[in-house]
Enzyme design. Sequence first.
Site, PDB file in Angstrom:
ATOM      1  N   TYR A 125       5.450   3.977   0.346  1.00  0.00           N
ATOM      2  CA  TYR A 125       5.148   2.843  -0.558  1.00  0.00           C
ATOM      3  C   TYR A 125       5.703   1.784   0.299  1.00  0.00           C
ATOM      4  CZ  TYR A 125       4.076   5.309  -4.882  1.00  0.00           C
ATOM      5  OH  TYR A 125       3.656   6.195  -5.669  1.00  0.00           O
ATOM      6  N   CYS A 126       4.810   1.455   1.189  1.00  0.00           N
ATOM      7  CA  CYS A 126       5.046   0.241   2.147  1.00  0.00           C
ATOM      8  C   CYS A 126       4.529  -1.244   1.357  1.00  0.00           C
ATOM      9  CB  CYS A 126       3.901   0.374   3.530  1.00  0.00           C
ATOM     10  SG  CYS A 126       4.584  -0.624   4.708  1.00  0.00           S
ATOM     11  N   MET A 127       5.779  -1.896   0.963  1.00  0.00           N
ATOM     12  CA  MET A 127       5.544  -3.062   0.392  1.00  0.00           C
ATOM     13  C   MET A 127       5.921  -4.272   1.134  1.00  0.00           C
ATOM     14  SD  MET A 127       5.143  -1.833  -2.645  1.00  0.00           S
ATOM     15  CE  MET A 127       3.998  -0.661  -1.840  1.00  0.00           C
ATOM     16  N   HIS A 174       1.048  -1.172   0.104  1.00  0.00           N
ATOM     17  CA  HIS A 174      -0.075   0.059   0.046  1.00  0.00           C
ATOM     18  C   HIS A 174       0.895   1.442  -0.099  1.00  0.00           C
ATOM     19  CE1 HIS A 174      -2.865  -3.144   1.436  1.00  0.00           C
ATOM     20  NE2 HIS A 174      -3.722  -2.272   1.116  1.00  0.00           N
TER      21      HIS A 174
END
Length: 146
Positions: free
Chosen positions: A122-124, A109
Amino acid sequence: MSQEEIDQAVSKLTSLQQDVTTKGGTERAFTGQTVNGYGYDNAEDGVYVSAVGGLPLFDSKTKFDSGTGWPSFFAPVASDHVIEKKDMSIFFMPRVEILDAKSGSHLGHVFNDGPQPTGKRYCMNAAALKFVPRKEFEASKEKGSP
């Protein structure tokens, strides 16, 4: 990518990696590993590509320690390499889901609490990524593959 190509790529992933990429799952914080074994907190120079489609997604030069326990970046390699999709799966917390533009696989997200210059985080999921060291990535570009 065709559905057959996606299915073939996904079949090579672990059950956790499949859950993350195909069902929108999330790995536990501070535990993530890329499909080729690099930790969520990897600090090496290189490029993160999609575990399913191989599309270059994030450069380590945009990676930062967000303190969340997931790989975090302030920008993708190219805006057309990711798809942003409204996510209302948690009714009290609307989010923006990030998908790989080539395969449609779930990556994580994006939030508006990141550092400058974008203000984005951008938390992947590391489980949705493959890390390619810079020299290897550059050599593969010269040969015509991402």
